[in-house]
Design a protein around this motif. Structure first.
Motif, PDB file in Angstrom:
ATOM      1  N   TYR B 175      12.163 -48.680 -29.020  1.00 16.82           N
ATOM      2  CA  TYR B 175      11.481 -48.629 -27.722  1.00 16.82           C
ATOM      3  C   TYR B 175      10.020 -49.022 -27.953  1.00 16.82           C
ATOM      4  O   TYR B 175       9.501 -48.886 -29.079  1.00 16.82           O
ATOM      5  CB  TYR B 175      11.600 -47.243 -27.094  1.00 16.82           C
ATOM      6  CG  TYR B 175      11.110 -46.113 -27.964  1.00 16.82           C
ATOM      7  CD1 TYR B 175      11.934 -45.557 -28.943  1.00 16.82           C
ATOM      8  CD2 TYR B 175       9.815 -45.615 -27.842  1.00 16.82           C
ATOM      9  CE1 TYR B 175      11.477 -44.528 -29.763  1.00 16.82           C
ATOM     10  CE2 TYR B 175       9.349 -44.591 -28.658  1.00 16.82           C
ATOM     11  CZ  TYR B 175      10.189 -44.056 -29.604  1.00 16.82           C
ATOM     12  OH  TYR B 175       9.737 -43.050 -30.423  1.00 16.82           O
ATOM     13  N   SER B 176       9.339 -49.453 -26.903  1.00 15.39           N
ATOM     14  CA  SER B 176       7.976 -49.980 -27.105  1.00 15.39           C
ATOM     15  C   SER B 176       6.932 -48.878 -26.987  1.00 15.39           C
ATOM     16  O   SER B 176       7.099 -47.920 -26.211  1.00 15.39           O
ATOM     17  CB  SER B 176       7.690 -51.062 -26.055  1.00 15.39           C
ATOM     18  OG  SER B 176       7.428 -50.429 -24.822  1.00 15.39           O
ATOM     19  N   ALA B 178       4.031 -49.200 -25.688  1.00  7.20           N
ATOM     20  CA  ALA B 178       3.434 -49.250 -24.339  1.00  7.20           C
ATOM     21  C   ALA B 178       4.255 -48.424 -23.356  1.00  7.20           C
ATOM     22  O   ALA B 178       3.710 -47.730 -22.500  1.00  7.20           O
ATOM     23  CB  ALA B 178       3.353 -50.694 -23.862  1.00  7.20           C
ATOM     24  N   SER B 179       5.599 -48.409 -23.532  1.00  7.06           N
ATOM     25  CA  SER B 179       6.429 -47.594 -22.611  1.00  7.06           C
ATOM     26  C   SER B 179       6.240 -46.117 -22.928  1.00  7.06           C
ATOM     27  O   SER B 179       6.211 -45.274 -22.043  1.00  7.06           O
ATOM     28  CB  SER B 179       7.913 -47.925 -22.774  1.00  7.06           C
ATOM     29  OG  SER B 179       8.085 -49.294 -22.860  1.00  7.06           O
ATOM     30  N   LEU B 180       6.086 -45.797 -24.202  1.00  2.22           N
ATOM     31  CA  LEU B 180       5.936 -44.389 -24.605  1.00  2.22           C
ATOM     32  C   LEU B 180       4.629 -43.824 -24.064  1.00  2.22           C
ATOM     33  O   LEU B 180       4.593 -42.770 -23.441  1.00  2.22           O
ATOM     34  CB  LEU B 180       5.926 -44.286 -26.126  1.00  2.22           C
ATOM     35  CG  LEU B 180       5.650 -42.875 -26.664  1.00  2.22           C
ATOM     36  CD1 LEU B 180       6.860 -41.980 -26.562  1.00  2.22           C
ATOM     37  CD2 LEU B 180       5.147 -42.931 -28.097  1.00  2.22           C
ATOM     38  N   GLY B 182       2.556 -45.344 -21.868  1.00  4.18           N
ATOM     39  CA  GLY B 182       2.220 -45.672 -20.483  1.00  4.18           C
ATOM     40  C   GLY B 182       1.579 -47.047 -20.425  1.00  4.18           C
ATOM     41  O   GLY B 182       0.761 -47.397 -21.277  1.00  4.18           O
ATOM     42  N   ALA B 183       1.929 -47.805 -19.411  1.00  7.07           N
ATOM     43  CA  ALA B 183       1.448 -49.197 -19.298  1.00  7.07           C
ATOM     44  C   ALA B 183      -0.074 -49.216 -19.238  1.00  7.07           C
ATOM     45  O   ALA B 183      -0.721 -50.164 -19.647  1.00  7.07           O
ATOM     46  CB  ALA B 183       2.037 -49.820 -18.048  1.00  7.07           C
ATOM     47  N   ASN B 282      16.810 -45.283 -25.032  1.00  8.72           N
ATOM     48  CA  ASN B 282      15.473 -44.997 -24.493  1.00  8.72           C
ATOM     49  C   ASN B 282      15.186 -43.515 -24.360  1.00  8.72           C
ATOM     50  O   ASN B 282      14.428 -43.107 -23.482  1.00  8.72           O
ATOM     51  CB  ASN B 282      15.309 -45.644 -23.110  1.00  8.72           C
ATOM     52  CG  ASN B 282      15.067 -47.129 -23.239  1.00  8.72           C
ATOM     53  OD1 ASN B 282      14.462 -47.554 -24.219  1.00  8.72           O
ATOM     54  ND2 ASN B 282      15.551 -47.892 -22.298  1.00  8.72           N
ATOM     55  N   ILE B 285      11.535 -42.399 -24.045  1.00 13.18           N
ATOM     56  CA  ILE B 285      10.727 -42.882 -22.906  1.00 13.18           C
ATOM     57  C   ILE B 285      11.439 -42.568 -21.596  1.00 13.18           C
ATOM     58  O   ILE B 285      10.967 -42.903 -20.537  1.00 13.18           O
ATOM     59  CB  ILE B 285      10.402 -44.376 -23.026  1.00 13.18           C
ATOM     60  CG1 ILE B 285      11.617 -45.237 -23.270  1.00 13.18           C
ATOM     61  CG2 ILE B 285       9.400 -44.576 -24.142  1.00 13.18           C
ATOM     62  CD1 ILE B 285      11.270 -46.724 -23.446  1.00 13.18           C
ATOM     63  N   GLU B 286      12.608 -41.915 -21.712  1.00 11.43           N
ATOM     64  CA  GLU B 286      13.308 -41.413 -20.505  1.00 11.43           C
ATOM     65  C   GLU B 286      12.879 -39.982 -20.231  1.00 11.43           C
ATOM     66  O   GLU B 286      12.780 -39.563 -19.100  1.00 11.43           O
ATOM     67  CB  GLU B 286      14.826 -41.395 -20.782  1.00 11.43           C
ATOM     68  CG  GLU B 286      15.498 -42.733 -20.707  1.00 11.43           C
ATOM     69  CD  GLU B 286      16.227 -42.911 -19.368  1.00 11.43           C
ATOM     70  OE1 GLU B 286      16.786 -43.983 -19.145  1.00 11.43           O
ATOM     71  OE2 GLU B 286      16.200 -41.977 -18.551  1.00 11.43           O
ATOM     72  N   THR B 336       5.747 -42.663 -11.431  1.00 10.09           N
ATOM     73  CA  THR B 336       4.727 -43.184 -12.354  1.00 10.09           C
ATOM     74  C   THR B 336       4.061 -42.019 -13.064  1.00 10.09           C
ATOM     75  O   THR B 336       4.321 -40.869 -12.761  1.00 10.09           O
ATOM     76  CB  THR B 336       3.637 -43.910 -11.526  1.00 10.09           C
ATOM     77  OG1 THR B 336       3.092 -42.925 -10.619  1.00 10.09           O
ATOM     78  CG2 THR B 336       4.232 -45.060 -10.741  1.00 10.09           C
TER      79      THR B 336
END
Lengths: 38, 362
Positions: B175-176, B178-180, B182-183, B282, B285-286, B336
């Motif tokens: 998983y990325s 940035a996803s972990l 937050g963008a 995921n 990040i889920e 978000t």
């Protein structure tokens, strides 16, 4: 539960005197305050 | 079974129907218990095989399974809150030591480290988030070292390289970052002169750029190049630590640092055990999580505390009014991240070893 750390640290090309190195292995049991790396 | 009973009844002249019914219920119960026993034994056998393979260094591939898809249908956050209510029920003083000793035996907790006598913890939730006696966790004094923020097991660690900046969940799935985080997560562009080494804003940047230039995302190329080749290049590293139910569940500062922002993602509350990491895509990040982001002497630092169904709450001693695992309708932005800046532009200073967060049940 899980804790994920993401951090910047020095990576030296050439002289490796202050390059960050982990001092752990996968599967190690670790406790608060014990070194993860130097 | 029914046909067999009737056949026997006709053979014995019809008196068998009542004997057949009385046999049916215990027969079905025994058969069900046997089946559950076999399934459980099979599950334990599978997990043992995985454990042995892991000890031999063979990493299991990602294998989504039926169980994971069923989990998605369950109201896990509500179940988690119910678990929290249940564990908040006050117990009679005489019962407490027995319950906590049973918990300690089941989850290998060290009762002798608990700060208070067992009968002082009114309920299981209070016991779970117990503090430790003074001196139980000495902090490595070496100023060059970064210490573990929690008790637990090292799942993965390493340097994040290349354009994707991905953290491996298990072999076969990543998983990325940035996803972990937050963008809107950021990474200081120290090399571009926007910010000097210890995080002070550079004088020569215009006001509007200075505000923005404190942080700029560069997760696409994590290695921050430096103009003068002899000075250190900064790499981006990560470490994933899993906490078992019996572990001490407070989170401490791994270094001296300043926290600038707290980001909260509501998300799901799937289990996060070994099996879940291999079957739920995921997962990290889920799930509901809190990200604390800031600066230390070497640059960027972020810590993500990720909840699970049995440990759905994340508490912040640095922000006592914060609550996680709220019912969806009470959430400001369910989809978000909800953010809060700590002393905008100044940040909150913490020393290595200071407590920053804690996991709790419910």
């Amino acid at each position: 539960s899980t804790v994920v750390m993401v951090f910047q640290a020095p990576v030296i090309i050439g002289d490796s005197s202050s390059e960050f190195k982990f001092s752990i292995k996968r599967g190690d049991k670790i406790r608060v305050g014990e070194a993860l790396g130097r | 079974l029914q046909t067999a009973t009737q056949a026997r009844a006709s053979f014995n002249g019809g008196s068998g129907s009542s004997r057949g019914d009385s046999f049916l219920v215990p027969g079905a119960t025994v058969a069900t218990l046997l089946m559950l026993g076999v399934l459980h034994a099979r599950r334990m056998y599978d997990d043992k095989k995985v454990e042995e393979a892991r000890e031999r260094g063979i990493e299991s591939e990602f294998q989504p399974d039926f169980k994971a898809s069923v989990l998605r249908l369950l109201p896990l956050r509500s179940i988690s809150r119910c678990w929290g209510y249940l564990t908040s029920v006050e117990m009679p003083v005489w019962l407490r030591p027995y319950v906590y000793r049973a918990w300690a035996r089941a989850f290998h907790s060290k009762l002798e480290e608990a700060a208070l006598p067992l009968n002082k913890y009114a309920n299981l939730r209070e016991f779970f988030v117990r503090a430790l006696k003074e001196g139980c966790r000495p902090i490595d004094p070496d100023p060059q070292c970064l210490v573990s923020p929690v008790d637990g097991t090292i799942l993965r660690f390493g340097e994040l390289k290349g354009p994707g900046v991905m953290i491996e969940q298990v072999k076969g799935f990543s998983y990325s970052v940035a996803s972990l985080l937050g963008a809107s997560s950021f990474l200081p562009m120290v090399a571009e002169g926007d910010m000097d080494e210890d995080g002070d804003e550079a004088e020569n940047t215009p006001m509007d750029k200075r505000k923005k230039s404190w942080w700029r995302i560069s997760l696409s190329s994590p290695k921050v190049r430096d103009s003068v080749s002899s000075r250190p290049v900064k790499g981006l590293f990560y470490c994933v630590i899993y906490l078992k139910p019996g572990d001490y569940h407070h989170i401490h500062s791994p270094v001296d640092w300043k926290i600038f922002i707290r980001r909260h993602f509501s998300g799901n509350l799937y289990p996060v055990n070994e099996r879940a990491t291999r079957t739920i895509r995921n997962l990290y990040i889920e799930n509901e999580r809190v990200v604390l982001e800031g600066l230390w002497q070497e640059g960027f630092m972020a810590i993500a505390a990720i909840g699970a169904i049995n440990i759905g709450s994340i508490e912040l001693p640095i922000e006592p009014e914060f609550r996680s695992n709220l019912p969806r309708k009470k959430l400001l932005h369910p989809e978000t991240a909800e953010e809060r800046l700590y002393e905008p532009g100044i940040g909150m200073t913490l020393r290595k070893g200071d407590e920053i967060a804690a996991f709790n049940m419910g």
